[in-house]
Scaffold this motif. Structure first.
Motif, PDB file in Angstrom:
ATOM      1  N   ALA A 231      29.329  55.031 -40.343  1.00  0.00           N
ATOM      2  CA  ALA A 231      30.131  54.179 -39.875  1.00  0.00           C
ATOM      3  C   ALA A 231      30.542  53.120 -40.731  1.00  0.00           C
ATOM      4  N   VAL A 232      29.755  52.520 -41.721  1.00  0.00           N
ATOM      5  CA  VAL A 232      30.439  51.589 -42.582  1.00  0.00           C
ATOM      6  C   VAL A 232      31.526  52.216 -43.606  1.00  0.00           C
ATOM      7  N   ASP A 233      31.115  53.403 -43.964  1.00  0.00           N
ATOM      8  CA  ASP A 233      32.023  54.273 -44.860  1.00  0.00           C
ATOM      9  C   ASP A 233      33.394  54.775 -44.124  1.00  0.00           C
ATOM     10  N   ARG A 234      33.657  54.445 -43.052  1.00  0.00           N
ATOM     11  CA  ARG A 234      34.749  55.354 -42.440  1.00  0.00           C
ATOM     12  C   ARG A 234      36.088  55.160 -43.232  1.00  0.00           C
ATOM     13  N   ASP A 235      36.273  53.813 -43.967  1.00  0.00           N
ATOM     14  CA  ASP A 235      37.286  53.600 -44.727  1.00  0.00           C
ATOM     15  C   ASP A 235      37.309  54.018 -46.315  1.00  0.00           C
ATOM     16  N   ALA A 236      35.987  54.596 -46.456  1.00  0.00           N
ATOM     17  CA  ALA A 236      35.861  55.182 -47.891  1.00  0.00           C
ATOM     18  C   ALA A 236      36.609  56.607 -47.791  1.00  0.00           C
ATOM     19  N   SER A 237      36.411  57.196 -49.301  1.00  0.00           N
ATOM     20  CA  SER A 237      37.005  58.332 -49.321  1.00  0.00           C
ATOM     21  C   SER A 237      36.420  59.450 -48.269  1.00  0.00           C
ATOM     22  N   ILE A 238      36.965  60.394 -48.041  1.00  0.00           N
ATOM     23  CA  ILE A 238      36.443  61.592 -47.186  1.00  0.00           C
ATOM     24  C   ILE A 238      35.327  62.263 -48.088  1.00  0.00           C
ATOM     25  N   SER A 239      35.366  62.405 -49.343  1.00  0.00           N
ATOM     26  CA  SER A 239      34.305  62.917 -49.930  1.00  0.00           C
ATOM     27  C   SER A 239      32.986  62.081 -49.764  1.00  0.00           C
ATOM     28  N   HIS A 240      33.011  60.728 -49.818  1.00  0.00           N
ATOM     29  CA  HIS A 240      32.075  59.813 -49.711  1.00  0.00           C
ATOM     30  C   HIS A 240      31.315  60.246 -48.337  1.00  0.00           C
ATOM     31  N   ARG A 241      32.410  60.035 -47.410  1.00  0.00           N
ATOM     32  CA  ARG A 241      31.855  60.386 -45.826  1.00  0.00           C
ATOM     33  C   ARG A 241      30.876  61.625 -45.736  1.00  0.00           C
ATOM     34  N   VAL A 242      31.606  62.475 -46.614  1.00  0.00           N
ATOM     35  CA  VAL A 242      31.001  63.889 -46.429  1.00  0.00           C
ATOM     36  C   VAL A 242      29.588  63.798 -46.731  1.00  0.00           C
ATOM     37  N   LYS A 243      29.452  63.137 -47.999  1.00  0.00           N
ATOM     38  CA  LYS A 243      28.141  63.261 -48.897  1.00  0.00           C
ATOM     39  C   LYS A 243      27.087  62.168 -47.853  1.00  0.00           C
ATOM     40  N   ASN A 244      27.862  61.340 -47.147  1.00  0.00           N
ATOM     41  CA  ASN A 244      26.746  60.607 -46.129  1.00  0.00           C
ATOM     42  C   ASN A 244      26.162  61.481 -45.091  1.00  0.00           C
ATOM     43  N   MET A 245      27.302  62.246 -44.489  1.00  0.00           N
ATOM     44  CA  MET A 245      26.781  62.978 -43.332  1.00  0.00           C
ATOM     45  C   MET A 245      25.883  64.093 -43.646  1.00  0.00           C
ATOM     46  N   ILE A 246      26.152  64.674 -45.110  1.00  0.00           N
ATOM     47  CA  ILE A 246      25.139  65.803 -45.534  1.00  0.00           C
ATOM     48  C   ILE A 246      23.876  65.194 -45.602  1.00  0.00           C
ATOM     49  N   ARG A 247      23.696  63.711 -46.205  1.00  0.00           N
ATOM     50  CA  ARG A 247      22.525  63.405 -46.493  1.00  0.00           C
ATOM     51  C   ARG A 247      21.702  63.099 -44.845  1.00  0.00           C
ATOM     52  N   LEU A 248      22.541  62.658 -43.865  1.00  0.00           N
ATOM     53  CA  LEU A 248      22.068  62.491 -42.792  1.00  0.00           C
ATOM     54  C   LEU A 248      21.433  63.807 -42.161  1.00  0.00           C
ATOM     55  N   MET A 249      22.296  64.956 -42.117  1.00  0.00           N
ATOM     56  CA  MET A 249      21.846  66.380 -41.618  1.00  0.00           C
ATOM     57  C   MET A 249      21.039  67.026 -42.337  1.00  0.00           C
ATOM     58  N   LEU A 250      20.572  66.941 -43.527  1.00  0.00           N
ATOM     59  CA  LEU A 250      19.817  67.440 -44.468  1.00  0.00           C
ATOM     60  C   LEU A 250      18.319  67.260 -43.602  1.00  0.00           C
ATOM     61  N   ALA A 251      18.048  66.219 -43.118  1.00  0.00           N
ATOM     62  CA  ALA A 251      16.772  65.832 -42.421  1.00  0.00           C
ATOM     63  C   ALA A 251      16.484  66.977 -41.440  1.00  0.00           C
ATOM     64  N   GLU A 252      17.481  67.356 -41.017  1.00  0.00           N
ATOM     65  CA  GLU A 252      17.178  68.508 -39.869  1.00  0.00           C
ATOM     66  C   GLU A 252      17.226  70.083 -40.382  1.00  0.00           C
ATOM     67  N   SER A 253      18.378  70.341 -41.006  1.00  0.00           N
ATOM     68  CA  SER A 253      18.509  71.621 -41.759  1.00  0.00           C
ATOM     69  C   SER A 253      19.670  71.355 -42.754  1.00  0.00           C
ATOM     70  N   LEU A 254      20.021  72.779 -43.346  1.00  0.00           N
ATOM     71  CA  LEU A 254      20.909  72.543 -44.152  1.00  0.00           C
ATOM     72  C   LEU A 254      22.431  72.828 -43.278  1.00  0.00           C
ATOM     73  N   PRO A 255      23.219  71.676 -43.677  1.00  0.00           N
ATOM     74  CA  PRO A 255      24.405  71.468 -42.889  1.00  0.00           C
ATOM     75  C   PRO A 255      25.478  72.684 -43.365  1.00  0.00           C
TER      76      PRO A 255
END
Length: 343
Positions: A231-255
């Motif tokens: 949420a903090v990075d909504r204004d950041a680059s899309i690649s930065h947002r994707v990396k944060n989302m990958i980090r979040l989803m890796l806790a469950e499975s390979l996204p």
């Protein structure tokens, strides 16, 4: 928000409380910094920009006439002092685990500074790199953060893990009588004019069990922190947002790219178009996140290779070994074994 940087209202409130105890009316300085009472009130107060925080402190510290303002503010330690990071640490199994997670998620609680953890032989140097521009503000912020680390571990977590020594890059206070305040808090050697700001910790303390550790609650807190980062990075680059989302989803499975795109509110094709516009692609970002986390876990945790493999979304440990060799040119086992022992 990312460009301006932000701090949590929790940290600002402690500075206000300390200044008030010094007999200072903070309202004029708050208004001059553009901070209204409404921004500090409520269940979900609005984050404070780093510029506003620094502007406020630059005005308020001199009028308190308290030479140890930042240091003494640390005495106001509470469970929410470090926002969600404090609760993450509280529920970790040990300091080693907390130090492994802290640098990954601290952006969820502000970005006026960042933590690095460096292994130096049998010691670990936990550095805090302050981003404040004003030398006055930087001095008091650094002293506050390092003292808060120590007091939080002792008083809130309940583990007596005093540092071996503490480094400050700024000069010692002019009045040598003030040094007793530093020793009262840190209970160790405190040195000024050093190469960086940080606490030296004996590795023997890193695996002392934290009495309130809760794995289920920790998992929930990490998920919340990762979502806050996104949420903090909504204004950041899309690649930065994707990396944060990958980090979040890796806790469950390979996204997959499709799942990440859905979480970001767009189609897989739209996501790829945005990434292509930045010269990126999804598989490269996924690889980068896994590599960064793998190196971080190997350097700053005692997690087994099987556990690291699982956290990175590998179905088999041998696949992790093969990928790590491709990323770094060496095996994970050799990488951990060959970590530098002394600076």
């Amino acid at each position: 928000m990312k460009d301006a940087g932000y701090s949590t209202p929790t940290s600002l409130r402690r500075y206000i409380t300390m200044a008030t105890r010094c007999g200072v009316n903070c309202n004029p300085a708050l208004l001059a910094a553009g901070i209204t009472p409404q921004r500090l009130a409520g269940k979900d107060p609005v984050p404070i920009t780093n510029a506003a925080m620094e502007h406020f402190l630059e005005r308020i510290i001199p009028v308190t006439r308290e030479p140890c303002f930042g240091l003494k503010t640390a005495q106001l330690i509470q469970p929410d002092t470090f926002d969600i990071l404090g609760y993450i640490a509280l529920n970790c199994a040990s300091m080693r685990e907390a130090l492994a997670l802290f640098p990954l998620y601290e952006g969820a609680a502000g970005d006026i500074g960042y933590t690095t953890v460096e292994r130096r032989g049998e010691l670990t140097l936990v550095r805090w790199n302050c981003g404040a521009r004003s030398p006055l503000v930087r001095r008091h912020m650094v002293e506050n953060v390092l003292a808060s680390w120590t007091l939080y571990t002792n008083r809130i977590i309940g583990v007596d893990a005093k540092p071996l020594r503490v480094w400050f890059s700024h000069p010692a206070p002019g009045d040598v009588g003030l040094l007793r305040h530093y020793h009262d808090i840190f209970r160790c050697e405190v040195l000024f004019g050093q190469p960086c700001d940080g606490s030296w910790i004996d590795d023997s303390h890193l695996d002392t069990p934290f009495p309130q550790a809760n794995r289920a609650l920790l998992a929930t807190l990490l998920e919340h922190a990762a979502r806050r980062l996104e949420a903090v990075d909504r204004d950041a680059s899309i690649s930065h947002r994707v990396k944060n989302m990958i980090r979040l989803m890796l806790a469950e499975s390979l996204p997959s790219r499709e799942r990440v795109a859905a979480q970001l509110g767009m189609s897989s094709r739209t996501l790829q178009r945005h990434l292509s516009g930045q010269g990126q692609n999804y598989n490269t970002l996924l690889r980068d996140v896994r590599r960064e986390l793998a190196i971080h876990y190997l350097e700053h945790s005692s997690l087994s290779l099987d556990e690291i493999s699982r956290r990175l979304g590998f179905s088999e440990t041998r696949s992790f070994h093969r990928s790590f060799k491709q990323w770094t040119g060496t095996t994970a086992t050799a990488f951990r074994k060959d970590l530098p022992r002394q600076p």
